[in-house]
Design a protein around this motif. Structure first.
Motif, PDB file in Angstrom:
ATOM      1  N   ARG A 253      -4.844 -33.743 -18.388  1.00 36.84           N
ATOM      2  CA  ARG A 253      -4.524 -32.632 -17.596  1.00 36.84           C
ATOM      3  C   ARG A 253      -5.075 -32.148 -16.386  1.00 36.84           C
ATOM      4  O   ARG A 253      -4.593 -31.400 -15.688  1.00 36.84           O
ATOM      5  CB  ARG A 253      -4.321 -31.366 -18.605  1.00 36.84           C
ATOM      6  CG  ARG A 253      -3.437 -31.534 -19.633  1.00 36.84           C
ATOM      7  CD  ARG A 253      -3.436 -30.528 -20.816  1.00 36.84           C
ATOM      8  NE  ARG A 253      -4.656 -30.848 -21.243  1.00 36.84           N
ATOM      9  CZ  ARG A 253      -5.065 -29.744 -22.471  1.00 36.84           C
ATOM     10  NH1 ARG A 253      -4.325 -28.864 -22.933  1.00 36.84           N
ATOM     11  NH2 ARG A 253      -6.497 -30.004 -22.638  1.00 36.84           N
ATOM     12  N   THR A 254      -6.239 -32.789 -16.067  1.00 38.17           N
ATOM     13  CA  THR A 254      -6.996 -32.579 -14.947  1.00 38.17           C
ATOM     14  C   THR A 254      -7.294 -33.829 -14.203  1.00 38.17           C
ATOM     15  O   THR A 254      -8.132 -33.657 -13.121  1.00 38.17           O
ATOM     16  CB  THR A 254      -8.326 -31.714 -15.484  1.00 38.17           C
ATOM     17  OG1 THR A 254      -9.264 -32.870 -16.179  1.00 38.17           O
ATOM     18  CG2 THR A 254      -8.355 -30.724 -16.263  1.00 38.17           C
TER      19      THR A 254
ATOM     20  N   ARG B 108       3.091 -45.202  -6.476  1.00 39.20           N
ATOM     21  CA  ARG B 108       2.708 -43.882  -5.547  1.00 39.20           C
ATOM     22  C   ARG B 108       2.655 -42.865  -6.789  1.00 39.20           C
ATOM     23  O   ARG B 108       1.907 -42.103  -6.404  1.00 39.20           O
ATOM     24  CB  ARG B 108       4.182 -43.621  -4.586  1.00 39.20           C
ATOM     25  CG  ARG B 108       3.606 -42.646  -3.590  1.00 39.20           C
ATOM     26  CD  ARG B 108       4.779 -42.585  -2.585  1.00 39.20           C
ATOM     27  NE  ARG B 108       5.916 -42.261  -3.107  1.00 39.20           N
ATOM     28  CZ  ARG B 108       6.977 -42.871  -3.266  1.00 39.20           C
ATOM     29  NH1 ARG B 108       6.946 -44.183  -2.372  1.00 39.20           N
ATOM     30  NH2 ARG B 108       7.982 -42.600  -3.410  1.00 39.20           N
ATOM     31  N   ALA B 109       3.636 -42.809  -7.819  1.00 43.79           N
ATOM     32  CA  ALA B 109       3.416 -41.506  -8.713  1.00 43.79           C
ATOM     33  C   ALA B 109       2.101 -41.505  -9.380  1.00 43.79           C
ATOM     34  O   ALA B 109       1.582 -40.524  -9.795  1.00 43.79           O
ATOM     35  CB  ALA B 109       4.546 -41.585  -9.555  1.00 43.79           C
ATOM     36  N   GLU B 110       1.481 -42.814  -9.584  1.00 44.13           N
ATOM     37  CA  GLU B 110       0.083 -42.760 -10.242  1.00 44.13           C
ATOM     38  C   GLU B 110      -0.966 -42.053  -9.416  1.00 44.13           C
ATOM     39  O   GLU B 110      -1.600 -41.333 -10.005  1.00 44.13           O
ATOM     40  CB  GLU B 110      -0.347 -44.253 -10.564  1.00 44.13           C
ATOM     41  CG  GLU B 110       0.544 -44.832 -11.471  1.00 44.13           C
ATOM     42  CD  GLU B 110       0.274 -46.303 -11.891  1.00 44.13           C
ATOM     43  OE1 GLU B 110       0.660 -46.991 -12.519  1.00 44.13           O
ATOM     44  OE2 GLU B 110      -0.971 -46.756 -11.349  1.00 44.13           O
ATOM     45  N   ALA B 111      -0.796 -41.939  -8.278  1.00 42.56           N
ATOM     46  CA  ALA B 111      -1.835 -41.530  -7.378  1.00 42.56           C
ATOM     47  C   ALA B 111      -1.481 -39.815  -7.076  1.00 42.56           C
ATOM     48  O   ALA B 111      -2.268 -39.135  -7.194  1.00 42.56           O
ATOM     49  CB  ALA B 111      -1.907 -41.918  -6.166  1.00 42.56           C
ATOM     50  N   GLU B 112      -0.071 -39.913  -6.821  1.00 45.12           N
ATOM     51  CA  GLU B 112       0.294 -38.296  -6.637  1.00 45.12           C
ATOM     52  C   GLU B 112       0.408 -37.378  -8.076  1.00 45.12           C
ATOM     53  O   GLU B 112       0.231 -36.198  -7.888  1.00 45.12           O
ATOM     54  CB  GLU B 112       1.668 -38.441  -6.185  1.00 45.12           C
ATOM     55  CG  GLU B 112       1.781 -38.983  -4.536  1.00 45.12           C
ATOM     56  CD  GLU B 112       3.301 -39.284  -4.198  1.00 45.12           C
ATOM     57  OE1 GLU B 112       4.131 -38.874  -4.813  1.00 45.12           O
ATOM     58  OE2 GLU B 112       3.438 -39.650  -2.703  1.00 45.12           O
ATOM     59  N   ASP B 113       0.745 -37.948  -9.146  1.00 40.11           N
ATOM     60  CA  ASP B 113       0.700 -37.188 -10.476  1.00 40.11           C
ATOM     61  C   ASP B 113       0.115 -38.020 -11.339  1.00 40.11           C
ATOM     62  O   ASP B 113       0.826 -38.638 -12.443  1.00 40.11           O
ATOM     63  CB  ASP B 113       2.225 -36.887 -10.667  1.00 40.11           C
ATOM     64  CG  ASP B 113       2.445 -36.194 -12.065  1.00 40.11           C
ATOM     65  OD1 ASP B 113       1.588 -35.538 -12.410  1.00 40.11           O
ATOM     66  OD2 ASP B 113       3.683 -36.081 -12.609  1.00 40.11           O
ATOM     67  N   PRO B 114      -1.298 -38.084 -11.345  1.00 37.95           N
ATOM     68  CA  PRO B 114      -1.994 -39.103 -12.528  1.00 37.95           C
ATOM     69  C   PRO B 114      -1.538 -38.531 -13.964  1.00 37.95           C
ATOM     70  O   PRO B 114      -1.626 -39.199 -15.004  1.00 37.95           O
ATOM     71  CB  PRO B 114      -3.096 -39.193 -12.201  1.00 37.95           C
ATOM     72  CG  PRO B 114      -3.302 -37.998 -11.154  1.00 37.95           C
ATOM     73  CD  PRO B 114      -2.036 -37.912 -10.512  1.00 37.95           C
TER      74      PRO B 114
ATOM     75  N   GLU C  13       0.009 -40.370 -21.856  1.00 35.28           N
ATOM     76  CA  GLU C  13      -0.205 -41.008 -23.047  1.00 35.28           C
ATOM     77  C   GLU C  13      -1.181 -42.123 -23.019  1.00 35.28           C
ATOM     78  O   GLU C  13      -1.576 -42.771 -23.957  1.00 35.28           O
ATOM     79  CB  GLU C  13       1.077 -41.699 -23.529  1.00 35.28           C
ATOM     80  CG  GLU C  13       2.373 -40.864 -23.551  1.00 35.28           C
ATOM     81  CD  GLU C  13       2.239 -39.695 -24.485  1.00 35.28           C
ATOM     82  OE1 GLU C  13       1.851 -40.065 -25.721  1.00 35.28           O
ATOM     83  OE2 GLU C  13       2.680 -38.570 -24.084  1.00 35.28           O
ATOM     84  N   ALA C  14      -2.158 -41.970 -22.178  1.00 34.58           N
ATOM     85  CA  ALA C  14      -3.367 -42.882 -21.888  1.00 34.58           C
ATOM     86  C   ALA C  14      -4.612 -42.245 -21.928  1.00 34.58           C
ATOM     87  O   ALA C  14      -4.656 -40.783 -21.747  1.00 34.58           O
ATOM     88  CB  ALA C  14      -3.024 -43.733 -20.657  1.00 34.58           C
ATOM     89  N   VAL C  15      -5.618 -42.867 -21.894  1.00 33.62           N
ATOM     90  CA  VAL C  15      -6.879 -42.348 -21.549  1.00 33.62           C
ATOM     91  C   VAL C  15      -7.275 -42.905 -20.211  1.00 33.62           C
ATOM     92  O   VAL C  15      -7.477 -44.307 -20.145  1.00 33.62           O
ATOM     93  CB  VAL C  15      -8.247 -42.725 -22.542  1.00 33.62           C
ATOM     94  CG1 VAL C  15      -9.454 -42.433 -22.323  1.00 33.62           C
ATOM     95  CG2 VAL C  15      -7.533 -42.106 -23.981  1.00 33.62           C
ATOM     96  N   VAL C  16      -7.682 -42.107 -19.318  1.00 35.18           N
ATOM     97  CA  VAL C  16      -8.116 -42.685 -17.946  1.00 35.18           C
ATOM     98  C   VAL C  16      -9.813 -42.455 -18.042  1.00 35.18           C
ATOM     99  O   VAL C  16     -10.182 -41.429 -18.187  1.00 35.18           O
ATOM    100  CB  VAL C  16      -7.421 -41.901 -16.879  1.00 35.18           C
ATOM    101  CG1 VAL C  16      -8.253 -42.607 -15.401  1.00 35.18           C
ATOM    102  CG2 VAL C  16      -5.804 -42.303 -16.970  1.00 35.18           C
ATOM    103  N   LEU C  17     -10.249 -43.659 -17.750  1.00 33.46           N
ATOM    104  CA  LEU C  17     -11.882 -43.773 -17.769  1.00 33.46           C
ATOM    105  C   LEU C  17     -12.114 -43.643 -16.073  1.00 33.46           C
ATOM    106  O   LEU C  17     -11.653 -44.579 -15.356  1.00 33.46           O
ATOM    107  CB  LEU C  17     -12.451 -45.013 -18.538  1.00 33.46           C
ATOM    108  CG  LEU C  17     -12.103 -44.893 -20.003  1.00 33.46           C
ATOM    109  CD1 LEU C  17     -12.550 -46.280 -20.501  1.00 33.46           C
ATOM    110  CD2 LEU C  17     -12.825 -43.710 -20.766  1.00 33.46           C
ATOM    111  N   VAL C  18     -13.141 -42.910 -15.700  1.00 32.10           N
ATOM    112  CA  VAL C  18     -13.774 -42.806 -14.522  1.00 32.10           C
ATOM    113  C   VAL C  18     -15.033 -43.316 -14.238  1.00 32.10           C
ATOM    114  O   VAL C  18     -15.779 -42.260 -14.890  1.00 32.10           O
ATOM    115  CB  VAL C  18     -13.310 -41.527 -13.758  1.00 32.10           C
ATOM    116  CG1 VAL C  18     -13.507 -41.381 -12.403  1.00 32.10           C
ATOM    117  CG2 VAL C  18     -11.778 -41.158 -13.992  1.00 32.10           C
ATOM    118  N   ALA C  19     -15.353 -44.145 -13.530  1.00 34.68           N
ATOM    119  CA  ALA C  19     -16.835 -44.199 -13.127  1.00 34.68           C
ATOM    120  C   ALA C  19     -17.301 -43.333 -11.940  1.00 34.68           C
ATOM    121  O   ALA C  19     -16.664 -43.245 -10.844  1.00 34.68           O
ATOM    122  CB  ALA C  19     -17.187 -45.531 -12.745  1.00 34.68           C
ATOM    123  N   LEU C  20     -18.328 -42.398 -12.152  1.00 33.89           N
ATOM    124  CA  LEU C  20     -18.616 -41.265 -11.038  1.00 33.89           C
ATOM    125  C   LEU C  20     -20.059 -41.734 -10.918  1.00 33.89           C
ATOM    126  O   LEU C  20     -20.744 -42.181 -11.380  1.00 33.89           O
ATOM    127  CB  LEU C  20     -18.727 -39.984 -11.701  1.00 33.89           C
ATOM    128  CG  LEU C  20     -17.165 -39.507 -12.264  1.00 33.89           C
ATOM    129  CD1 LEU C  20     -17.532 -38.233 -13.059  1.00 33.89           C
ATOM    130  CD2 LEU C  20     -16.178 -39.176 -11.057  1.00 33.89           C
TER     131      LEU C  20
END
Length: 174
Positions: free
Chosen positions: A15-16, A53-59, A65-72
């Motif tokens: 959600r974030t 485009r929707a993935e970047a505008e509204d991830p 329904e997924a888990v997004v992993l982000v390397a920071l």
């Protein structure tokens, strides 16, 4: 495999996702590069196919329904990877991307390690992915992680489909 002391892999609350600094830019870069490699270059994000485009505008919506992993690195996203929810005992890895300026520093490996751990926690028996044939560096990386080419589930001719078993996670009891 991570030789960047400031690098951390997180799974932000879905959600974030739009608040993660640099995530949208990574997704746009991934899709712009992919369209160029497919021989359909576009000038910018506004010209990407709507679903990309929707993935970047509204991830949050695209990956609900997924888990997004982000390397920071220093609080900014330098890599990302999406792990789908299990279906028929399998999860799927999508959108593995590392900022070109951070390649060769263990970012993709750290993301894959985290994805395999996520798959094990989800109860999946296998992880699958598809990768464009011309992304030979990615294919080699996946092979080092134990992925093997398997029968294609995708009709696009230039995709290689790969899969590997997931090591069951042993619960820790205290």
């Amino acid at each position: 495999m991570n030789d960047r002391p400031g690098l951390v892999v997180v799974a932000p609350d879905v959600r974030t996702l739009s608040t993660v600094d640099g995530l949208s830019a990574l997704l746009i870069d991934y899709h712009l590069r992919t369209e160029t490699e497919k021989g359909r270059p576009v000038a910018g994000a506004a010209e990407l196919p709507e679903r990309y485009r929707a993935e970047a505008e509204d991830p949050e919506g695209a990956f609900a329904e997924a888990v997004v992993l982000v390397a920071l690195d220093g609080g900014t996203a330098v890599g990302c990877l999406v792990v789908t929810a299990p279906a028929d005992g399998r999860t799927e890895i999508k959108r593995l991307w590392t900022d070109p300026g951070h390649r060769g520093r263990g970012v993709a490996s750290a993301l894959l390690d985290a994805a395999l751990a996520q798959a094990a926690r989800s109860g999946a028996r296998a992880v699958r992915l598809s990768v464009w044939r011309w992304r030979t560096g990615a294919v080699s990386l996946y092979e080092r992680f134990g992925f093997a080419v398997t029968e294609s589930w995708d009709e696009r001719a230039e995709l290689i489909c790969m899969e590997r078993a997931v090591e069951p996670q042993t619960p820790v009891h205290g």
